[in-house]
Scaffold this motif. Structure first.
Motif, PDB file in Angstrom:
ATOM      1  N   LEU A 257       0.824  -1.211   0.000  1.00 53.93           N
ATOM      2  CA  LEU A 257       0.000   0.000   0.000  1.00 53.93           C
ATOM      3  C   LEU A 257       0.857   1.258   0.000  1.00 53.93           C
ATOM      4  CD1 LEU A 257      -2.777   1.357   0.184  1.00 53.93           C
ATOM      5  CD2 LEU A 257      -2.622   1.167   2.672  1.00 53.93           C
ATOM      6  N   SER A 258       1.980   1.211   0.747  1.00 56.51           N
ATOM      7  CA  SER A 258       2.858   2.391   0.787  1.00 56.51           C
ATOM      8  C   SER A 258       3.403   2.705  -0.595  1.00 56.51           C
ATOM      9  CB  SER A 258       3.993   2.158   1.783  1.00 56.51           C
ATOM     10  OG  SER A 258       4.879   1.126   1.330  1.00 56.51           O
ATOM     11  N   TYR A 259       3.763   1.653  -1.341  1.00 50.03           N
ATOM     12  CA  TYR A 259       4.272   1.872  -2.706  1.00 50.03           C
ATOM     13  C   TYR A 259       3.175   2.443  -3.626  1.00 50.03           C
ATOM     14  CZ  TYR A 259       5.602   0.916  -7.498  1.00 50.03           C
ATOM     15  OH  TYR A 259       5.841   1.056  -8.828  1.00 50.03           O
ATOM     16  N   ILE A 260       1.979   1.868  -3.525  1.00 52.69           N
ATOM     17  CA  ILE A 260       0.873   2.333  -4.391  1.00 52.69           C
ATOM     18  C   ILE A 260       0.580   3.814  -4.145  1.00 52.69           C
ATOM     19  CG2 ILE A 260      -1.595   2.099  -4.851  1.00 52.69           C
ATOM     20  CD1 ILE A 260      -1.283  -0.918  -4.303  1.00 52.69           C
ATOM     21  N   ILE A 261       0.575   4.219  -2.862  1.00 52.78           N
ATOM     22  CA  ILE A 261       0.315   5.621  -2.532  1.00 52.78           C
ATOM     23  C   ILE A 261       1.391   6.509  -3.131  1.00 52.78           C
ATOM     24  CG2 ILE A 261       0.178   7.287  -0.649  1.00 52.78           C
ATOM     25  CD1 ILE A 261      -2.319   5.619  -0.993  1.00 52.78           C
ATOM     26  N   ALA A 262       2.645   6.091  -3.046  1.00 51.63           N
ATOM     27  CA  ALA A 262       3.744   6.883  -3.612  1.00 51.63           C
ATOM     28  C   ALA A 262       3.595   7.012  -5.121  1.00 51.63           C
ATOM     29  CB  ALA A 262       5.089   6.237  -3.251  1.00 51.63           C
ATOM     30  N   ALA A 263       3.229   5.901  -5.785  1.00 49.15           N
ATOM     31  CA  ALA A 263       3.076   5.924  -7.247  1.00 49.15           C
ATOM     32  C   ALA A 263       1.898   6.803  -7.658  1.00 49.15           C
ATOM     33  CB  ALA A 263       2.893   4.503  -7.774  1.00 49.15           C
ATOM     34  N   LEU A 264       0.788   6.723  -6.925  1.00 45.37           N
ATOM     35  CA  LEU A 264      -0.372   7.557  -7.253  1.00 45.37           C
ATOM     36  C   LEU A 264      -0.050   9.029  -7.085  1.00 45.37           C
ATOM     37  CD1 LEU A 264      -3.341   5.551  -5.669  1.00 45.37           C
ATOM     38  CD2 LEU A 264      -2.876   5.910  -8.092  1.00 45.37           C
ATOM     39  N   GLY A 265       0.665   9.361  -6.014  1.00 49.29           N
ATOM     40  CA  GLY A 265       1.060  10.761  -5.830  1.00 49.29           C
ATOM     41  C   GLY A 265       1.932  11.247  -6.965  1.00 49.29           C
ATOM     42  N   ALA A 266       2.882  10.387  -7.392  1.00 50.07           N
ATOM     43  CA  ALA A 266       3.756  10.755  -8.505  1.00 50.07           C
ATOM     44  C   ALA A 266       2.945  10.916  -9.794  1.00 50.07           C
ATOM     45  CB  ALA A 266       4.833   9.692  -8.673  1.00 50.07           C
TER      46      ALA A 266
ATOM     47  N   SER B  34       3.018  10.214   2.879  1.00 48.41           N
ATOM     48  CA  SER B  34       2.125   9.111   3.234  1.00 48.41           C
ATOM     49  C   SER B  34       2.831   7.774   3.088  1.00 48.41           C
ATOM     50  CB  SER B  34       0.879   9.132   2.346  1.00 48.41           C
ATOM     51  OG  SER B  34       0.165  10.327   2.527  1.00 48.41           O
ATOM     52  N   MET B  35       3.633   7.649   2.012  1.00 45.97           N
ATOM     53  CA  MET B  35       4.365   6.387   1.807  1.00 45.97           C
ATOM     54  C   MET B  35       5.283   6.109   2.989  1.00 45.97           C
ATOM     55  SD  MET B  35       7.578   5.238   0.965  1.00 45.97           S
ATOM     56  CE  MET B  35       7.696   3.523   1.398  1.00 45.97           C
ATOM     57  N   HIS B  36       5.986   7.161   3.461  1.00 47.16           N
ATOM     58  CA  HIS B  36       6.938   6.984   4.560  1.00 47.16           C
ATOM     59  C   HIS B  36       6.233   6.505   5.817  1.00 47.16           C
ATOM     60  CE1 HIS B  36      10.239   7.758   7.354  1.00 47.16           C
ATOM     61  NE2 HIS B  36       9.353   8.391   8.127  1.00 47.16           N
ATOM     62  N   PHE B  37       5.163   7.167   6.186  1.00 50.34           N
ATOM     63  CA  PHE B  37       4.555   6.829   7.470  1.00 50.34           C
ATOM     64  C   PHE B  37       3.702   5.565   7.385  1.00 50.34           C
ATOM     65  CE2 PHE B  37       5.817  11.175   8.441  1.00 50.34           C
ATOM     66  CZ  PHE B  37       6.379  10.987   9.692  1.00 50.34           C
ATOM     67  N   ILE B  38       3.188   5.241   6.168  1.00 50.37           N
ATOM     68  CA  ILE B  38       2.560   3.922   6.033  1.00 50.37           C
ATOM     69  C   ILE B  38       3.616   2.842   6.188  1.00 50.37           C
ATOM     70  CG2 ILE B  38       1.403   2.357   4.411  1.00 50.37           C
ATOM     71  CD1 ILE B  38      -0.094   4.754   3.311  1.00 50.37           C
ATOM     72  N   GLY B  39       4.808   3.120   5.608  1.00 48.69           N
ATOM     73  CA  GLY B  39       5.926   2.173   5.782  1.00 48.69           C
ATOM     74  C   GLY B  39       6.338   2.055   7.227  1.00 48.69           C
ATOM     75  N   MET B  40       6.331   3.176   7.967  1.00 52.92           N
ATOM     76  CA  MET B  40       6.684   3.131   9.375  1.00 52.92           C
ATOM     77  C   MET B  40       5.637   2.346  10.175  1.00 52.92           C
ATOM     78  SD  MET B  40       9.602   4.506   9.552  1.00 52.92           S
ATOM     79  CE  MET B  40       9.741   4.461  11.333  1.00 52.92           C
TER      80      MET B  40
ATOM     81  N   SER C  17       9.791   4.591  -2.314  1.00 50.84           N
ATOM     82  CA  SER C  17       9.747   3.404  -1.449  1.00 50.84           C
ATOM     83  C   SER C  17      11.120   2.758  -1.300  1.00 50.84           C
ATOM     84  CB  SER C  17       8.732   2.400  -2.007  1.00 50.84           C
ATOM     85  OG  SER C  17       9.075   2.050  -3.342  1.00 50.84           O
ATOM     86  N   THR C  18      11.936   2.772  -2.382  1.00 49.06           N
ATOM     87  CA  THR C  18      13.288   2.190  -2.295  1.00 49.06           C
ATOM     88  C   THR C  18      14.131   2.958  -1.299  1.00 49.06           C
ATOM     89  OG1 THR C  18      13.161   1.379  -4.558  1.00 49.06           O
ATOM     90  CG2 THR C  18      15.366   1.622  -3.604  1.00 49.06           C
ATOM     91  N   THR C  19      14.089   4.297  -1.430  1.00 42.16           N
ATOM     92  CA  THR C  19      14.825   5.124  -0.465  1.00 42.16           C
ATOM     93  C   THR C  19      14.404   4.785   0.953  1.00 42.16           C
ATOM     94  OG1 THR C  19      15.016   6.919  -2.092  1.00 42.16           O
ATOM     95  CG2 THR C  19      15.346   7.495   0.230  1.00 42.16           C
ATOM     96  N   HIS C  20      13.086   4.671   1.159  1.00 43.08           N
ATOM     97  CA  HIS C  20      12.571   4.405   2.511  1.00 43.08           C
ATOM     98  C   HIS C  20      13.053   3.061   3.046  1.00 43.08           C
ATOM     99  CE1 HIS C  20       9.700   4.269   5.868  1.00 43.08           C
ATOM    100  NE2 HIS C  20       9.501   2.985   5.526  1.00 43.08           N
ATOM    101  N   TYR C  21      12.878   2.007   2.251  1.00 46.46           N
ATOM    102  CA  TYR C  21      13.164   0.677   2.795  1.00 46.46           C
ATOM    103  C   TYR C  21      14.665   0.396   2.855  1.00 46.46           C
ATOM    104  CZ  TYR C  21       8.201  -0.161   2.838  1.00 46.46           C
ATOM    105  OH  TYR C  21       6.872  -0.071   3.131  1.00 46.46           O
TER     106      TYR C  21
ATOM    107  N   ALA D 261      -3.402   9.909   2.479  1.00 44.49           N
ATOM    108  CA  ALA D 261      -3.478   8.916   1.398  1.00 44.49           C
ATOM    109  C   ALA D 261      -4.724   9.127   0.545  1.00 44.49           C
ATOM    110  CB  ALA D 261      -3.471   7.507   1.992  1.00 44.49           C
ATOM    111  N   LEU D 262      -5.831   9.403   1.227  1.00 46.44           N
ATOM    112  CA  LEU D 262      -7.058   9.684   0.473  1.00 46.44           C
ATOM    113  C   LEU D 262      -6.891  10.925  -0.390  1.00 46.44           C
ATOM    114  CD1 LEU D 262      -9.806   8.949   3.171  1.00 46.44           C
ATOM    115  CD2 LEU D 262      -9.303   7.625   1.119  1.00 46.44           C
ATOM    116  N   LEU D 263      -6.185  11.929   0.155  1.00 44.22           N
ATOM    117  CA  LEU D 263      -5.935  13.142  -0.626  1.00 44.22           C
ATOM    118  C   LEU D 263      -5.111  12.818  -1.865  1.00 44.22           C
ATOM    119  CD1 LEU D 263      -6.151  16.203  -0.871  1.00 44.22           C
ATOM    120  CD2 LEU D 263      -4.102  16.401   0.551  1.00 44.22           C
ATOM    121  N   VAL D 264      -4.130  11.935  -1.692  1.00 48.44           N
ATOM    122  CA  VAL D 264      -3.308  11.538  -2.841  1.00 48.44           C
ATOM    123  C   VAL D 264      -4.153  10.836  -3.891  1.00 48.44           C
ATOM    124  CG1 VAL D 264      -1.441  10.015  -3.577  1.00 48.44           C
ATOM    125  CG2 VAL D 264      -1.180  11.425  -1.538  1.00 48.44           C
ATOM    126  N   VAL D 265      -5.039   9.918  -3.420  1.00 48.26           N
ATOM    127  CA  VAL D 265      -5.904   9.204  -4.366  1.00 48.26           C
ATOM    128  C   VAL D 265      -6.829  10.171  -5.082  1.00 48.26           C
ATOM    129  CG1 VAL D 265      -7.740   7.498  -4.558  1.00 48.26           C
ATOM    130  CG2 VAL D 265      -5.794   7.060  -3.075  1.00 48.26           C
TER     131      VAL D 265
END
Length: 810
Positions: free
Chosen positions: A27-36, A73-79, A206-210, A245-249
């Motif tokens: 989900l964290s990756y999907i949110i990052a991709a949608l924002g991009a 959102s990606m960062h904190f979903i990952g956290m 997501s790569t940077t994060h993980y 995340a909803l805002l990003v979507v």
């Protein structure tokens, strides 16, 4: 900030280990991709749309919000996906700061790559800023963790996470801008590059994060953490992340919608530009486009041909002022050196204000209509149209107008032309003479000035009603005969004909007016002559019928007289018997009982009674009385029929019974036909009354019946013929047929039978006016018809058709 690099001598095995929730990781990756994706679509909108500075920064902020929220959102979903034995809270200040870093980095990237032209240098710069922003957001966000452990970072992995973010960010931008641009002709390839670019940018985050999380080690501290008011619980952070995340979507959906419409708008704009240039090339009009400083941007070949002597000046960037001075100095227009400055100033003013259409004449005689319009970019477009032929047509039109004016001034009727508001536009000489106005004083006035009261006050309403309903009710009436008003206040009768004409200047009405004062006088005189002729015809009919009517009345009168003489004698004899009888009866009443009756007196009385012949009287007296009464009835019937037949003539139509009219006419004309014809009646008893002039209709029937009797007599005076009369209702028409078995008429006679004074009868038998008058009464006065079927030697049938409601025909 809780930020330490791991010393080489520290034992990594002492660090706490955690685990990841795979669903939240994905989900964290999907949110990052949608924002991009949302951010990249907004960048595309900025690059391909003509936005004001304020609108551009608005779109940059929207893109920064989409991408920054996606990174955060990606960062904190990952956290939240990472679980440790110890509880973790988050410092709210650093958490917010991490989001601001992500948004500022995103705004910088969008600003860098959001130009119409994107180079590799810009892509590299954007990738560097974005990668740094992702790393900065991550490590500031990680420092926001508040826990009992101490965080250490592995230096090598720390550096690798930053490098991976930089490289993947640059590669994602490269795919979106460079690969997508080269495949823009293919919609599917362009769409693939959009998604692939967004996927790589999401991977960069997501790569940077993980990788950074793999460089993170948690060691137990010798102290126990004391919660602070600036810390937030993971559940609260989770809610905030969910909202983000909803805002990003949502921004992704909006970006997709904007992208679709942007593509459509771009395609439409490209088609419009292509069409505009095609039109500019194809149009015979000269077209020049100027920028906001009135310098040439482009022009078409037709414009070059117009200004061929100064074609060297027709290049991009040439100021309009230079161009105008050029065509003045080249002698294209007829100006003197003293006039050039004012000429140049006037033309510049027209282009500066783009004030619409004006006309220009070249020295060679050509005329041009120049239409100037402002463009959306603040420039001006000038369209030059050759109107030389139009100008020549104008001159010819003026010549034709003068010619038409002369014709109108020489026709015998007045001609008045008005517009939709009733304003007089033209008034010919005859109209001047008719109404008494000079042309100069009547033009521009409302036509109601020629209309007397009460219609004058309502005249404008009549014209407005006609324009809205198309009902031809002009000057307050539907007829053509009206009243006009002269300048001196005199009213007079006119005949008005109006026609409608739709012109380039709008709807106009052409009124043809004739003064019919003399015609009215002549008509009155003609009506007097017609009345005299009608009266003469009636006198002829009365003269024709007088002998017959006298004979018809004389017969019953004669036997009424004979019967009265008979009754007079009988009554005398009866009275002579009644008196002695009465005396005897009285004597008997008064005589004493036993007194004998005078035998002699009785004998005398018996003789008188025998002389009376009572049987004879009982039979003849009732017959005489009955004959006398019948005779009186016959005389009354003839007189009544004569009265009905001779219905006084009036101008007003009244209801009349056609069946009764036919019967009355048969009665008064009986002496004309009784010796020569039998009558057959076939009358519709349900025939309704019709509106007519009864006296004149009776005269028509009389003419037809008398003519029928004469025709039968002419064919065979020794044998009786037949006159048949029938009536029928045909829808709203009453049909009367009068047939005879007489001599009939030849085709030659039929051609002239309704002509005045035409007759085939012998002298003294008629004047030839009967059928002519009948035609006038039926056709002209009642709106009916007369049809004739006749064959020589076989008879004639007249069919008269009369409407139930006769029109008002003058």
């Amino acid at each position: 900030m809780n930020f330490h690099f791991l010393p080489p001598e520290m034992d990594k095995s002492l660090a706490h280990t955690g685990s990841y929730d795979p669903v939240l990781v994905v989900l964290s990756y999907i949110i990052a991709a949608l924002g991009a994706y949302a951010a990249l679509k907004i960048v595309a909108h900025i690059r391909h749309s003509e936005n004001t500075k304020k609108a551009r920064w608005g779109w940059i902020m929207a893109g920064a919000l989409a991408m920054g929220n996606g990174i955060w959102s990606m960062h904190f979903i990952g956290m939240l996906a990472y679980s440790t034995p110890d509880s973790i809270d988050y410092d709210i200040n650093l958490t917010v700061l991490s989001g601001v870093i992500a948004m500022l980095a995103s705004a910088a990237v969008i600003h860098i790559v959001g130009n119409s032209t994107v180079s590799l240098k810009r892509i590299a710069g954007g990738g560097l800023v974005l990668g740094a922003g992702i790393a900065g957001m991550h490590y500031v966000g990680s420092s926001a963790m508040v826990m009992d452990d101490v965080i250490f970072y592995d230096p090598a992995r720390f550096l690798f996470s930053i490098i991976a973010g930089l490289l993947l960010s640059s590669f994602g931008l490269f795919v979106f801008f460079i690969v997508g641009r080269h495949n823009s002709s293919s919609k599917s390839h362009a769409l693939a590059s959009d998604f692939f670019g967004a996927a790589i940018l999401g991977l960069a985050v997501s790569t940077t994060h993980y990788i950074a999380m793999s460089a993170t080690y948690f060691f137990h501290a010798d102290f126990q953490h004391v919660p602070k008011s600036t810390e937030i619980h993971p559940s609260t952070l989770g809610a905030a992340v969910a909202v983000a995340a909803l805002l990003v979507v949502g921004l992704s959906v909006i970006a997709t919608f904007v992208d679709r419409h942007l593509r459509q708008a771009m395609a439409s704009a490209q088609e419009s530009r292509t069409a505009m240039f095609d039109i500019m090339r194809a149009t015979p009009q000269g077209v020049v486009v100027l920028d906001e400083n009135l310098n040439i941007v482009t022009h078409n070949d037709a414009f070059t041909n117009l200004l061929r002597p100064i074609s060297r000046l027709l290049v991009k960037g040439t100021p309009l002022e230079t161009l105008i001075r050029g065509w003045c100095e080249a002698g294209i227009v007829d100006t003197t050196p003293l006039d050039i400055e004012s000429y140049v100033s006037a033309h510049l003013q027209r282009y500066t204000t783009a004030s619409g259409i004006y006309e220009e004449q070249f020295r060679d005689g050509r005329w041009f209509s120049i239409n100037t319009k402002k463009t959306f970019q603040g420039g001006v477009i000038g369209i030059w149209t050759d109107i030389t032929k139009h100008k020549q047509a104008e001159l010819e039109s003026r010549s034709r107008e003068d010619y038409v004016r002369k014709i109108l001034d020489n026709i015998i009727s007045g001609v008045v032309i008005v517009d939709e508001q009733g304003t007089i536009l033209m008034f010919n000489c005859v109209a001047e003479a008719t109404f008494g106005y000079e042309n100069s004083e009547i033009l521009g006035e409302n036509v109601s000035i020629l209309v007397p009261h009460p219609h004058r006050d309502r005249h404008d309403d009549y014209i407005a009603a006609h324009n809205s309903t198309e009902t031809p009710r002009i000057l307050g009436t539907g007829t053509r005969e009206l009243e006009g008003l002269r300048k001196n206040g005199e009213t007079f009768p006119i005949e008005l004909g109006i026609s409608k004409l739709d012109t380039e200047q709008g709807r106009q009405f052409i009124a043809v007016v004739s003064d019919i004062s003399q015609r009215k006088k002549d008509k009155l005189h003609q009506e007097e002559l017609e009345r005299d002729l009608m009266h003469a015809s009636k006198m002829e009919a009365i003269g024709l019928l007088a002998g017959g009517i006298a004979h018809e009345i004389n017969t019953p009168t004669q036997y009424i007289g004979d019967n009265l003489t008979f009754l007079q004698d009988v009554v005398g004899n009866i009275l002579a018997v009644l008196r002695p009888t009465h005396t005897l009866v009285e004597a008997l009443k008064n005589a004493p009982d036993g007194c004998p009756v005078d035998a002699e007196e009785l004998e005398k009385l018996a003789t008188r009674l025998n002389d009376l012949d009572i049987d004879y009287l009982e039979e003849d007296i009732p017959q005489a009385i009955e004959q006398s009464l019948n005779g009186v009835k016959d005389v009354a019937r003839i007189v009544l029929s004569m009265k009905e037949f001779s219905h006084p003539s009036t101008k007003e139509k009244t209801l009349a019974d056609i069946n009764a009219s036919l019967k009355n006419t048969l009665t008064v004309s009986r002496n004309e036909w009784k010796l020569f014809a039998d009558i057959e009646l076939d009358l519709d008893e349900n025939l309704p009354q019709i509106q007519c002039l009864p006296g004149e209709i009776n005269q028509v029937f009389l003419n037809m019946i008398v003519n029928a009797a004469h025709a039968i007599q002419e064919l065979n005076a020794s044998e009786k013929g037949t006159i048949a009369l029938s009536t029928r209702l045909r829808e709203d028409i009453v049909e009367v047929k009068i047939s005879d078995t007489g001599a009939g008429m030849s085709p030659k006679v039929q051609k002239h039978m309704f002509d005045p004074f035409f007759t085939t009868k012998k002298v003294g038998k008629g004047t030839g006016q009967g059928l002519a008058i009948s035609w006038d009464i039926v056709v002209n006065k009642h709106g009916g018809t007369i049809q004739v079927q006749s064959h020589a030697g076989k008879g004639t049938t007249f069919t008269i058709q009369l409407p139930l409601t006769a029109p008002d025909i003058e």
